[in-house]
Design a protein around this motif. Structure first.
Motif, PDB file in Angstrom:
ATOM      1  N   ALA A  43       0.819  -1.427   0.442  1.00 33.68           N
ATOM      2  CA  ALA A  43       0.427  -0.067   0.020  1.00 33.68           C
ATOM      3  C   ALA A  43       0.972   1.005   0.144  1.00 33.68           C
ATOM      4  O   ALA A  43       2.194   1.089   0.868  1.00 33.68           O
ATOM      5  CB  ALA A  43      -1.204  -0.288   1.124  1.00 33.68           C
ATOM      6  N   GLU A  44       0.179   2.224  -0.429  1.00 32.05           N
ATOM      7  CA  GLU A  44       1.112   3.967  -0.909  1.00 32.05           C
ATOM      8  C   GLU A  44       0.275   4.883  -0.919  1.00 32.05           C
ATOM      9  O   GLU A  44      -0.502   5.132  -1.459  1.00 32.05           O
ATOM     10  CB  GLU A  44       2.203   3.233  -2.649  1.00 32.05           C
ATOM     11  N   LEU A  45       0.560   5.579  -0.143  1.00 32.27           N
ATOM     12  CA  LEU A  45      -0.158   7.078   0.044  1.00 32.27           C
ATOM     13  C   LEU A  45       0.633   8.069  -0.704  1.00 32.27           C
ATOM     14  O   LEU A  45       1.929   7.944  -0.745  1.00 32.27           O
ATOM     15  CB  LEU A  45      -0.085   7.602   1.499  1.00 32.27           C
ATOM     16  N   ARG A  46      -0.328   8.512  -2.076  1.00 28.91           N
ATOM     17  CA  ARG A  46       0.560   9.488  -2.553  1.00 28.91           C
ATOM     18  C   ARG A  46      -0.402  11.168  -3.004  1.00 28.91           C
ATOM     19  O   ARG A  46      -1.536  11.214  -2.499  1.00 28.91           O
ATOM     20  CB  ARG A  46      -0.088   9.247  -4.268  1.00 28.91           C
ATOM     21  N   VAL A  47       0.667  12.281  -1.815  1.00 28.95           N
ATOM     22  CA  VAL A  47      -0.164  13.748  -1.965  1.00 28.95           C
ATOM     23  C   VAL A  47       0.126  14.230  -2.914  1.00 28.95           C
ATOM     24  O   VAL A  47       1.051  14.682  -3.244  1.00 28.95           O
ATOM     25  CB  VAL A  47       0.658  13.778  -0.389  1.00 28.95           C
ATOM     26  N   ASP A  48      -0.594  14.805  -3.849  1.00 26.08           N
ATOM     27  CA  ASP A  48      -0.414  15.338  -4.393  1.00 26.08           C
ATOM     28  C   ASP A  48      -1.330  17.525  -4.277  1.00 26.08           C
ATOM     29  O   ASP A  48      -2.335  17.212  -3.901  1.00 26.08           O
ATOM     30  CB  ASP A  48      -0.644  15.220  -6.024  1.00 26.08           C
ATOM     31  N   GLU A  60       4.255  14.011  -3.297  1.00 28.31           N
ATOM     32  CA  GLU A  60       4.852  13.088  -2.267  1.00 28.31           C
ATOM     33  C   GLU A  60       4.467  11.869  -1.543  1.00 28.31           C
ATOM     34  O   GLU A  60       3.202  11.456  -2.299  1.00 28.31           O
ATOM     35  CB  GLU A  60       4.851  13.570  -0.353  1.00 28.31           C
ATOM     36  N   ARG A  61       5.396  10.561  -1.767  1.00 31.27           N
ATOM     37  CA  ARG A  61       4.674   8.995  -1.472  1.00 31.27           C
ATOM     38  C   ARG A  61       5.244   8.657  -0.745  1.00 31.27           C
ATOM     39  O   ARG A  61       6.540   8.853  -0.019  1.00 31.27           O
ATOM     40  CB  ARG A  61       5.438   8.784  -2.876  1.00 31.27           C
ATOM     41  N   GLN A  62       4.257   8.082   0.339  1.00 31.23           N
ATOM     42  CA  GLN A  62       4.778   7.347   1.715  1.00 31.23           C
ATOM     43  C   GLN A  62       4.444   5.780   1.428  1.00 31.23           C
ATOM     44  O   GLN A  62       2.873   5.675   0.982  1.00 31.23           O
ATOM     45  CB  GLN A  62       3.799   7.919   2.713  1.00 31.23           C
ATOM     46  N   LYS A  63       4.834   4.571   2.404  1.00 28.00           N
ATOM     47  CA  LYS A  63       4.237   3.486   2.027  1.00 28.00           C
ATOM     48  C   LYS A  63       3.488   3.403   3.339  1.00 28.00           C
ATOM     49  O   LYS A  63       3.833   4.123   4.336  1.00 28.00           O
ATOM     50  CB  LYS A  63       5.505   2.684   2.594  1.00 28.00           C
ATOM     51  N   VAL A  64       2.073   2.978   2.974  1.00 22.02           N
ATOM     52  CA  VAL A  64       1.375   2.744   4.589  1.00 22.02           C
ATOM     53  C   VAL A  64       1.188   1.332   5.003  1.00 22.02           C
ATOM     54  O   VAL A  64       1.283  -0.136   4.196  1.00 22.02           O
ATOM     55  CB  VAL A  64       0.541   2.679   3.611  1.00 22.02           C
TER      56      VAL A  64
END
Length: 290
Positions: A43-48, A60-64
């Motif tokens: 899973a990955e969270l992407r912030v734009d 920004e990209r973060q692993k969940v």
């Protein structure tokens, strides 16, 4: 209808704004939920963050990761924007914060929230300051309904009303005496109105008295969660014409402090207001920040 791995409803907030001439920074908070039925792999969270033209100005990209099989988790992201375009009543510039949640490379949930970069401050010597500059608040108290149309209003009806207000020179709206339709706040963001978002008409008098003890926290939190991202909102109002203000045992003061502190705990960035009736003087009115 929602994927087992999803964003919590109204789980987005902006905190810790630091706005300078050439840079703006803030903390983005978002809450994710993973049901026990979720088969989460990568899973990955992407912030734009997109500007008004849809161009990405921050990514920004973060692993969940979850420690157990289910539950909720809050993610925080420090966001920085160069040469920010500030939001104001004359120039209501809006960015869009787009949060995307991917599971094994597939998009499973997405939410978008408005972002208006601005500072709002009430001072004792210069009055109200928007982006550091004094601004006279010229406002209307309005109810949700439009005469014979009732309260379930077409979007165009709300927009037309606000356009007429602009022609009158109005730059602020007090929502009397309940949270408005979310579409109304979207219009205020886009059209450049300051907003006092109001939770209650009465507390333990009138129609709400039988519900207050059981429901005030849920009802107040619903407004705060739903409306928190709107840049137009500069004040949270916790009540209107409260009968408790006249109680000699300070019951009203204690109740007002209880609601005020509840709002402060959730949102330390906006002050709390009480819509005071005639002769609401002394300790009761002084509970409010403004």
């Amino acid at each position: 209808k929602t994927d087992p791995l999803h964003f919590e409803e109204y789980g987005t907030a902006y905190r810790n704004f630091d706005i300078r001439e050439t840079k703006a920074s803030f903390t983005l908070v978002c809450e994710l939920t993973r049901e026990e039925t979720s088969r989460r792999r990568n899973a990955e969270l992407r912030v734009d963050i997109l500007d008004a033209q849809g161009k990405a100005v921050f990514k920004e990209r973060q692993k969940v990761g979850f420690e157990n099989s289910g539950g909720s988790i809050c993610f925080t992201t420090d966001c920085n924007l160069d040469n920010p375009h500030l939001w104001s009543v004359e120039d209501p510039y809006l960015y869009t914060v787009r949060l995307s949640l991917y599971n094994s490379g597939s998009l499973v949930d997405r939410v978008e929230s408005p972002l208006g970069i601005r500072t709002a401050e009430f001072t004792s010597d210069r009055g109200f300051l928007l982006n550091g500059e004094p601004l006279k608040i010229k406002g209307f108290c309005i109810h949700q309904d439009d005469a014979s149309l009732g309260a379930a209003l077409p979007l165009r009806s709300m927009e037309r009303k606000l356009q007429i207000f602009k022609e009158f020179g109005v730059n602020a709206i007090r929502c009397s005496h309940n949270p408005p339709a979310p579409e109304f706040l979207d219009l205020c963001d886009r059209m450049g109105f300051l907003v006092i978002d109001e939770a209650f008409d009465k507390w333990k008098s009138g129609y709400y008295a039988e519900y207050f003890d059981q429901w005030w926290q849920d009802d107040l939190m619903s407004m705060l969660l739903r409306d928190d991202c709107h840049p137009s909102i500069i004040l949270w109002s916790i009540g209107n014409e409260l009968q408790e203000a006249w109680n000699e045992d300070d019951e009203g003061v204690r109740r007002a402090e209880m609601l005020r502190d509840f709002v402060h705990d959730f949102d330390p960035t906006r002050p709390v207001n009480i819509a005071c009736q005639n002769n609401h003087q002394g300790k009761f009115s002084e509970v409010a920040d403004v």
